[in-house]
Design a protein around this motif. Sequence first.
Motif, mmCIF file in Angstrom:
data_model
loop_
_atom_site.group_PDB
_atom_site.id
_atom_site.type_symbol
_atom_site.label_atom_id
_atom_site.label_comp_id
_atom_site.label_asym_id
_atom_site.label_seq_id
_atom_site.Cartn_x
_atom_site.Cartn_y
_atom_site.Cartn_z
ATOM 1 N N ALA A 1 -16.754 -30.178 11.455
ATOM 2 C CA ALA A 1 -16.508 -29.057 12.368
ATOM 3 C C ALA A 1 -16.889 -27.715 11.727
ATOM 4 O O ALA A 1 -17.443 -26.840 12.397
ATOM 5 C CB ALA A 1 -15.045 -29.045 12.800
ATOM 6 N N SER B 1 -20.603 -26.348 13.330
ATOM 7 C CA SER B 1 -19.825 -25.827 14.466
ATOM 8 C C SER B 1 -20.640 -25.763 15.755
ATOM 9 O O SER B 1 -20.085 -25.937 16.843
ATOM 10 C CB SER B 1 -19.234 -24.462 14.135
ATOM 11 O OG SER B 1 -20.270 -23.541 13.851
ATOM 12 N N LEU C 1 -20.436 -29.046 17.815
ATOM 13 C CA LEU C 1 -19.163 -29.493 18.381
ATOM 14 C C LEU C 1 -19.242 -29.694 19.890
ATOM 15 O O LEU C 1 -18.615 -30.591 20.439
ATOM 16 C CB LEU C 1 -18.041 -28.514 18.040
ATOM 17 C CG LEU C 1 -17.545 -28.531 16.603
ATOM 18 C CD1 LEU C 1 -16.486 -27.451 16.401
ATOM 19 C CD2 LEU C 1 -17.012 -29.901 16.225
ATOM 20 N N GLU D 1 -15.638 -28.566 26.552
ATOM 21 C CA GLU D 1 -15.049 -27.229 26.366
ATOM 22 C C GLU D 1 -13.535 -27.280 26.511
ATOM 23 O O GLU D 1 -12.803 -26.631 25.763
ATOM 24 C CB GLU D 1 -15.645 -26.230 27.361
ATOM 25 C CG GLU D 1 -15.263 -24.795 27.062
ATOM 26 C CD GLU D 1 -15.647 -24.329 25.658
ATOM 27 O OE1 GLU D 1 -14.804 -23.647 25.023
ATOM 28 O OE2 GLU D 1 -16.746 -24.646 25.183
ATOM 29 N N LEU E 1 -12.122 -28.684 23.231
ATOM 30 C CA LEU E 1 -12.195 -27.682 22.162
ATOM 31 C C LEU E 1 -11.143 -26.599 22.346
ATOM 32 O O LEU E 1 -10.472 -26.204 21.378
ATOM 33 C CB LEU E 1 -13.592 -27.069 22.099
ATOM 34 C CG LEU E 1 -14.683 -27.989 21.566
ATOM 35 C CD1 LEU E 1 -16.053 -27.359 21.754
ATOM 36 C CD2 LEU E 1 -14.441 -28.349 20.114
ATOM 37 N N CYS F 1 -7.689 -28.041 21.407
ATOM 38 C CA CYS F 1 -7.516 -28.209 19.961
ATOM 39 C C CYS F 1 -7.391 -26.871 19.245
ATOM 40 O O CYS F 1 -6.557 -26.718 18.344
ATOM 41 C CB CYS F 1 -8.675 -29.007 19.381
ATOM 42 S SG CYS F 1 -8.708 -30.729 19.932
ATOM 43 N N ARG F 2 -8.198 -25.909 19.643
ATOM 44 C CA ARG F 2 -8.182 -24.597 18.971
ATOM 45 C C ARG F 2 -6.868 -23.848 19.182
ATOM 46 O O ARG F 2 -6.529 -22.965 18.395
ATOM 47 C CB ARG F 2 -9.367 -23.768 19.437
ATOM 48 C CG ARG F 2 -10.679 -24.275 18.861
ATOM 49 C CD ARG F 2 -11.873 -23.580 19.428
ATOM 50 N NE ARG F 2 -13.094 -24.027 18.764
ATOM 51 C CZ ARG F 2 -14.284 -24.053 19.354
ATOM 52 N NH1 ARG F 2 -14.427 -23.647 20.611
ATOM 53 N NH2 ARG F 2 -15.334 -24.483 18.688
ATOM 54 N N MET G 1 -8.488 -32.640 16.921
ATOM 55 C CA MET G 1 -9.898 -32.975 17.118
ATOM 56 C C MET G 1 -10.190 -34.386 16.623
ATOM 57 O O MET G 1 -10.896 -35.153 17.291
ATOM 58 C CB MET G 1 -10.793 -31.982 16.364
ATOM 59 C CG MET G 1 -11.381 -30.927 17.225
ATOM 60 S SD MET G 1 -12.559 -29.946 16.259
ATOM 61 C CE MET G 1 -12.096 -28.342 16.873
#
Length: 136
Positions: free
Chosen positions: A25, A29, A32, A38, A41, A44-45, A54
Amino acid sequence: MQTSSSTHVRVGVDLVDVARLTRFALEHSTELATVFTERELTYCRLKRRCYEHMAARFAAKEAVLKAFGTGMGQGMCWTDVEVVSEGTGRPRVLLHGYVADYAQKRGLLELDISLSHTTGMAIAQVITVWQKRREE
Protein backbone atom coordinates in the motif's frame (compact mmCIF):
# COMPACT_ATOMS: atom_id res chain seq x y z
CA MET A 1 -27.24 -22.46 6.27
CA GLN A 2 -29.44 -25.26 4.93
CA THR A 3 -28.55 -27.24 1.86
CA SER A 4 -30.43 -29.87 -0.07
CA SER A 5 -29.58 -32.54 -2.61
CA SER A 6 -29.97 -29.87 -5.28
CA THR A 7 -27.23 -27.66 -3.77
CA HIS A 8 -23.59 -27.96 -2.84
CA VAL A 9 -21.30 -25.97 -0.53
CA ARG A 10 -17.80 -24.68 -1.21
CA VAL A 11 -15.42 -23.00 1.22
CA GLY A 12 -12.58 -20.56 0.63
CA VAL A 13 -10.02 -19.34 3.17
CA ASP A 14 -7.13 -16.91 2.84
CA LEU A 15 -4.53 -15.52 5.24
CA VAL A 16 -2.67 -12.25 4.58
CA ASP A 17 0.44 -10.86 6.27
CA VAL A 18 -0.49 -7.31 7.35
CA ALA A 19 3.11 -6.06 7.05
CA ARG A 20 3.31 -7.26 3.44
CA LEU A 21 0.01 -5.56 2.56
CA THR A 22 1.19 -2.38 4.32
CA ARG A 23 4.41 -2.32 2.26
CA PHE A 24 2.41 -2.81 -0.94
CA ALA A 25 0.00 0.00 0.00
CA LEU A 26 2.81 2.43 0.83
CA GLU A 27 5.05 1.57 -2.13
CA HIS A 28 2.29 1.23 -4.74
CA SER A 29 -0.40 3.62 -3.54
CA THR A 30 -1.50 4.41 -7.11
CA GLU A 31 -2.28 0.71 -7.66
CA LEU A 32 -4.62 0.44 -4.67
CA ALA A 33 -7.56 1.44 -6.88
CA THR A 34 -6.98 -1.69 -8.99
CA VAL A 35 -7.32 -3.87 -5.88
CA PHE A 36 -9.88 -2.06 -3.73
CA THR A 37 -13.04 -0.15 -4.58
CA GLU A 38 -13.30 3.48 -3.53
CA ARG A 39 -15.83 2.46 -0.88
CA GLU A 40 -13.38 -0.13 0.55
CA LEU A 41 -10.51 2.37 0.59
CA THR A 42 -12.63 5.02 2.30
CA TYR A 43 -13.80 2.53 4.93
CA CYS A 44 -10.25 1.35 5.68
CA ARG A 45 -8.74 4.83 5.75
CA LEU A 46 -11.26 5.88 8.40
CA LYS A 47 -10.18 3.05 10.69
CA ARG A 48 -7.46 3.40 13.32
CA ARG A 49 -5.73 0.21 12.07
CA CYS A 50 -6.23 0.92 8.37
CA TYR A 51 -3.87 -1.70 6.98
CA GLU A 52 -5.31 -4.53 9.07
CA HIS A 53 -8.72 -3.77 7.57
CA MET A 54 -7.21 -3.62 4.07
CA ALA A 55 -5.47 -6.93 4.60
CA ALA A 56 -8.73 -8.54 5.74
CA ARG A 57 -10.49 -7.26 2.63
CA PHE A 58 -7.74 -8.56 0.39
CA ALA A 59 -7.97 -11.95 2.12
CA ALA A 60 -11.73 -11.84 1.52
CA LYS A 61 -11.27 -11.30 -2.21
CA GLU A 62 -8.91 -14.27 -2.40
CA ALA A 63 -11.22 -16.45 -0.27
CA VAL A 64 -14.22 -15.66 -2.49
CA LEU A 65 -12.35 -16.66 -5.63
CA LYS A 66 -11.11 -19.84 -3.93
CA ALA A 67 -14.68 -20.73 -2.94
CA PHE A 68 -15.67 -20.16 -6.57
CA GLY A 69 -12.95 -22.61 -7.57
CA THR A 70 -11.42 -20.15 -10.02
CA GLY A 71 -8.72 -18.18 -8.28
CA MET A 72 -8.08 -14.97 -10.20
CA GLY A 73 -9.36 -16.05 -13.60
CA GLN A 74 -9.03 -14.27 -16.90
CA GLY A 75 -11.46 -11.38 -17.15
CA MET A 76 -11.77 -11.01 -13.38
CA CYS A 77 -10.76 -7.85 -11.53
CA TRP A 78 -10.00 -7.51 -7.83
CA THR A 79 -12.63 -4.78 -7.61
CA ASP A 80 -15.28 -7.24 -8.88
CA VAL A 81 -15.32 -8.56 -5.30
CA GLU A 82 -16.19 -5.80 -2.83
CA VAL A 83 -16.44 -6.11 0.95
CA VAL A 84 -18.83 -3.70 2.63
CA SER A 85 -19.91 -3.45 6.25
CA GLU A 86 -23.51 -3.58 7.36
CA GLY A 87 -24.71 -1.17 10.05
CA THR A 88 -23.88 -3.81 12.68
CA GLY A 89 -20.30 -4.05 11.40
CA ARG A 90 -20.89 -7.48 9.87
CA PRO A 91 -19.04 -7.81 6.54
CA ARG A 92 -20.97 -8.56 3.36
CA VAL A 93 -19.67 -9.29 -0.15
CA LEU A 94 -20.96 -7.51 -3.23
CA LEU A 95 -20.09 -8.96 -6.61
CA HIS A 96 -19.64 -6.84 -9.71
CA GLY A 97 -18.70 -7.26 -13.37
CA TYR A 98 -17.29 -10.54 -14.59
CA VAL A 99 -17.35 -12.16 -11.14
CA ALA A 100 -21.05 -11.32 -10.69
CA ASP A 101 -21.83 -12.77 -14.13
CA TYR A 102 -19.81 -15.90 -13.33
CA ALA A 103 -21.68 -16.40 -10.03
CA GLN A 104 -25.08 -15.87 -11.61
CA LYS A 105 -24.44 -18.22 -14.54
CA ARG A 106 -23.15 -20.99 -12.26
CA GLY A 107 -25.98 -20.75 -9.76
CA LEU A 108 -24.60 -19.00 -6.68
CA LEU A 109 -27.41 -19.01 -4.11
CA GLU A 110 -25.68 -17.72 -1.00
CA LEU A 111 -22.33 -16.30 0.08
CA ASP A 112 -21.33 -15.69 3.69
CA ILE A 113 -18.06 -14.29 4.97
CA SER A 114 -16.15 -13.93 8.21
CA LEU A 115 -13.11 -11.67 8.70
CA SER A 116 -10.60 -11.38 11.51
CA HIS A 117 -7.30 -9.54 11.93
CA THR A 118 -4.51 -8.79 14.35
CA THR A 119 -1.51 -6.50 14.02
CA GLY A 120 0.27 -9.30 12.15
CA MET A 121 -2.26 -11.34 10.19
CA ALA A 122 -5.68 -11.05 8.59
CA ILE A 123 -7.90 -13.99 7.67
CA ALA A 124 -11.11 -14.41 5.72
CA GLN A 125 -13.34 -17.44 5.39
CA VAL A 126 -16.09 -17.67 2.79
CA ILE A 127 -18.86 -20.22 2.47
CA THR A 128 -20.85 -20.43 -0.75
CA VAL A 129 -23.96 -22.40 -1.60
CA TRP A 130 -24.47 -23.29 -5.27
CA GLN A 131 -27.33 -24.75 -7.22
CA LYS A 132 -26.20 -28.15 -8.51
CA ARG A 133 -26.09 -28.39 -12.27
CA ARG A 134 -27.16 -31.53 -14.09
CA GLU A 135 -23.61 -32.73 -14.78
CA GLU A 136 -22.67 -32.64 -11.06
